[in-house]
Design an enzyme around this catalytic site. Structure first.
Site, PDB file in Angstrom:
ATOM      1  N   LYS A 143      -6.313   8.519   1.756  1.00 18.27           N
ATOM      2  CA  LYS A 143      -5.838   7.144   2.020  1.00 18.27           C
ATOM      3  C   LYS A 143      -4.955   7.104   3.274  1.00 18.27           C
ATOM      4  O   LYS A 143      -4.160   8.013   3.504  1.00 18.27           O
ATOM      5  CB  LYS A 143      -5.035   6.705   0.790  1.00 18.27           C
ATOM      6  CG  LYS A 143      -4.524   5.292   0.834  1.00 18.27           C
ATOM      7  CD  LYS A 143      -3.729   4.983  -0.427  1.00 18.27           C
ATOM      8  CE  LYS A 143      -2.292   4.700  -0.084  1.00 18.27           C
ATOM      9  NZ  LYS A 143      -1.496   4.047  -1.082  1.00 18.27           N
ATOM     10  N   LYS A 195       1.574   4.844   5.046  1.00 19.89           N
ATOM     11  CA  LYS A 195       2.647   4.656   6.032  1.00 19.89           C
ATOM     12  C   LYS A 195       3.612   5.829   6.074  1.00 19.89           C
ATOM     13  O   LYS A 195       4.259   6.063   7.079  1.00 19.89           O
ATOM     14  CB  LYS A 195       3.368   3.325   5.831  1.00 19.89           C
ATOM     15  CG  LYS A 195       4.107   3.182   4.515  1.00 19.89           C
ATOM     16  CD  LYS A 195       4.861   1.865   4.511  1.00 19.89           C
ATOM     17  CE  LYS A 195       4.617   1.080   3.236  1.00 19.89           C
ATOM     18  NZ  LYS A 195       4.944   1.763   1.987  1.00 19.89           N
ATOM     19  N   LYS A 255       4.558  12.752  -7.733  1.00 20.66           N
ATOM     20  CA  LYS A 255       5.618  12.921  -6.731  1.00 20.66           C
ATOM     21  C   LYS A 255       6.600  14.030  -7.123  1.00 20.66           C
ATOM     22  O   LYS A 255       7.084  14.756  -6.263  1.00 20.66           O
ATOM     23  CB  LYS A 255       6.378  11.606  -6.506  1.00 20.66           C
ATOM     24  CG  LYS A 255       5.570  10.556  -5.757  1.00 20.66           C
ATOM     25  CD  LYS A 255       6.457   9.448  -5.220  1.00 20.66           C
ATOM     26  CE  LYS A 255       5.654   8.448  -4.391  1.00 20.66           C
ATOM     27  NZ  LYS A 255       6.446   7.331  -3.925  1.00 20.66           N
TER      28      LYS A 255
HETATM   29  P1  ATP Z   1       3.614   5.241   0.986  1.00 18.10           P
HETATM   30  O1  ATP Z   1       3.094   6.109   2.077  1.00 18.10           O
HETATM   31  O2  ATP Z   1       5.069   4.924   1.088  1.00 18.10           O
HETATM   32  O3  ATP Z   1       3.163   5.660  -0.385  1.00 18.10           O
HETATM   33  P2  ATP Z   1       1.491   3.375   1.381  1.00 18.10           P
HETATM   34  O4  ATP Z   1       1.227   3.013   2.807  1.00 18.10           O
HETATM   35  O5  ATP Z   1       0.562   4.370   0.761  1.00 18.10           O
HETATM   36  O6  ATP Z   1       2.971   3.828   1.226  1.00 18.10           O
HETATM   37  P3  ATP Z   1       2.273   1.393  -0.580  1.00 18.10           P
HETATM   38  O7  ATP Z   1       3.628   1.002  -0.095  1.00 18.10           O
HETATM   39  O8  ATP Z   1       2.161   2.246  -1.790  1.00 18.10           O
HETATM   40  O9  ATP Z   1       1.427   2.023   0.611  1.00 18.10           O
HETATM   41  O10 ATP Z   1       1.394   0.118  -0.852  1.00 18.10           O
HETATM   42  C1  ATP Z   1       1.681  -1.193  -0.439  1.00 18.10           C
HETATM   43  C2  ATP Z   1       0.429  -2.011  -0.639  1.00 18.10           C
HETATM   44  O11 ATP Z   1      -0.535  -1.668   0.362  1.00 18.10           O
HETATM   45  C3  ATP Z   1      -0.263  -1.797  -1.986  1.00 18.10           C
HETATM   46  O12 ATP Z   1      -0.765  -3.030  -2.450  1.00 18.10           O
HETATM   47  C4  ATP Z   1      -1.396  -0.846  -1.656  1.00 18.10           C
HETATM   48  O13 ATP Z   1      -2.507  -0.959  -2.520  1.00 18.10           O
HETATM   49  C5  ATP Z   1      -1.777  -1.293  -0.244  1.00 18.10           C
HETATM   50  N1  ATP Z   1      -2.309  -0.169   0.523  1.00 18.10           N
HETATM   51  C6  ATP Z   1      -1.617   0.913   0.930  1.00 18.10           C
HETATM   52  N2  ATP Z   1      -2.387   1.737   1.646  1.00 18.10           N
HETATM   53  C7  ATP Z   1      -3.621   1.180   1.663  1.00 18.10           C
HETATM   54  C8  ATP Z   1      -4.860   1.570   2.218  1.00 18.10           C
HETATM   55  N3  ATP Z   1      -4.981   2.683   2.914  1.00 18.10           N
HETATM   56  N4  ATP Z   1      -5.921   0.761   2.063  1.00 18.10           N
HETATM   57  C9  ATP Z   1      -5.796  -0.382   1.363  1.00 18.10           C
HETATM   58  N5  ATP Z   1      -4.658  -0.818   0.804  1.00 18.10           N
HETATM   59  C10 ATP Z   1      -3.573  -0.049   0.949  1.00 18.10           C
END
Ligand code: ATP
Ligand code: LTN
Length: 334
Positions: free
Chosen positions: A200, A203, A119
């Site tokens: 991936k 959000k 980051k």
């Molecule tokens: P950000 O965009 O803020 O990094 P994110 O959507 O990538 O957020 P996190 O907040 O880091 O997600 O993760 C919250 C939970 O959701 C974690 O347990 C992570 O493993 C799971 N998760 C996030 N994105 C995915 C995905 N695309 N598939 C499966 N699990 C996910």
């Protein structure tokens, strides 16, 4: 005051950052597991809003996303009678504990965190909070003496750090913390972006088309799935390396219907991508329709405020006790 089922002995704690409306990836990779775990573990589930502000946030959006995430947790099946759902920043002891831990963590340890390296390399003007982020996470975890910490694989290194900090603290100042274990939730269920299926689904992603958010309009969800990137081979076959788009859609179906990959491949053997996408869209829309209905019932209800108010009292009293013990063990003035 609410109490956990006394027959349940093991506990878990986990949080999600309100850095955007949660996605189908968060739902499949994290929330569905939490729902499964709620009958087996005493569960603390929180909104990691203080982690979200380690990178710039729009205050108005952030405020909305926090309440929205609480309502979505409940709408997705996290039962407020079985779990303690709370907002991190409402419990000031997390930050207090974090400072005491900060003075017992090495600069070098934090410098090795891959999420920080990743980051901070994207923006030279990163905050000090981005660097100390894993210590706040250790505070969240260690305040409650939990047994397991359900997280995605990307957070495993942070849980390892929390374990190291806890062991070192216990050795230096006497027994203070339970040393928890990471419980990896997303093996094999990484949901990818619909437009760029090797990335991936996230959000905080700026690309709207590739991400399904649980509060998206149902028509737009259908459109996004119908427009998902696939390949030119026209076979509905699970092959994440060569057919990432189709494999992602199969993964989504497996997670939401409970069917196996084989069953899905066989059912669509002689059908084209359009027909398969229509099916995937109907499965996703039906799941999200139910979530949105429950969300609407709860988002503006007093029940939601009651839950948060009651839970913050419980978590504050637990974390306060831990803070006092830490101060005492470290020799700080009582
Ligand atoms: P950000 O965009 O803020 O990094 P994110 O959507 O990538 O957020 P996190 O907040 O880091 O997600 O993760 C919250 C939970 O959701 C974690 O347990 C992570 O493993 C799971 N998760 C996030 N994105 C995915 C995905 N695309 N598939 C499966 N699990 C996910
Ligand atoms: N860093 C985590 C969210 C988080 C968390 C925690 C998870 C903050 N504190 C404590 C488990 C335990 C994330 O971004 N997914």
């Amino acid at each position: 005051m609410k109490e956990f089922n006394q027959k349940i002995t093991k506990s878990i704690l986990t949080g999600i950052q309100p850095s955007g409306i949660i996605t189908l990836g968060n739902y499949i990779g994290a929330i569905k597991q939490m729902v499964r775990m709620q009958d087996e573990f005493k569960s603390y589930i929180f909104i990691a809003d203080m982690h979200a502000i380690t990178v710039p946030q729009d205050p108005e959006k952030l405020h909305k996303n926090i309440r929205s995430l609480v309502a979505l947790y409940i709408a997705c099946g996290i039962d407020p009678d079985k779990n303690i759902i709370f907002v991190q920043s409402e419990n000031e002891y997390h930050a207090n504990i974090s400072w005491l831990l900060e003075c017992n963590t090495y600069f070098g340890e934090l410098s090795r965190m891959t999420q920080f390296k990743d980051k901070s390399s994207k923006n030279a003007n990163f905050s000090a909070g981005l660097f100390t982020y894993p210590i706040l996470m250790a505070a969240d975890i260690l305040a409650y003496d939990v047994d397991y910490v359900p997280v995605g694989i990307d957070q495993k290194q942070h849980v390892e750090l929390a374990r190291n900090i806890a062991s070192r603290f216990n050795k230096k100042y006497g027994p203070t913390f339970k040393v928890p274990e990471a419980y990896i939730t997303d093996f094999g269920t990484k949901i990818t972006d619909l437009v760029n299926p090797t990335k991936k689904m996230s959000k905080s992603s700026a690309n709207q088309k590739g991400v399904i958010r649980l509060l998206d309009d149902l028509k737009s969800i259908e459109k996004k799935i119908m427009g998902a990137t696939t390949d030119s081979d026209c076979q509905i076959k699970y092959d994440p390396l060569n057919k990432p788009g189709i494999s992602n859609l199969i993964n989504i179906c497996v997670a939401l219907t409970g069917k196996t990959i084989n069953e899905i491949e066989n059912a669509f053997k002689n059908q084209n991508y359009g027909e398969f996408k229509k099916y995937v869209a109907s499965v996703v829309v039906e799941e999200i329709r139910g979530i949105q209905k429950r969300y609407e019932e709860i988002i503006n209800s007093e029940k939601l405020d009651q839950i948060l108010n009651e839970n913050i009292k419980i978590t504050r009293s637990i974390a306060k006790e831990k803070f006092i013990t830490m101060k005492h063990n470290m020799g700080l003035y009582k």
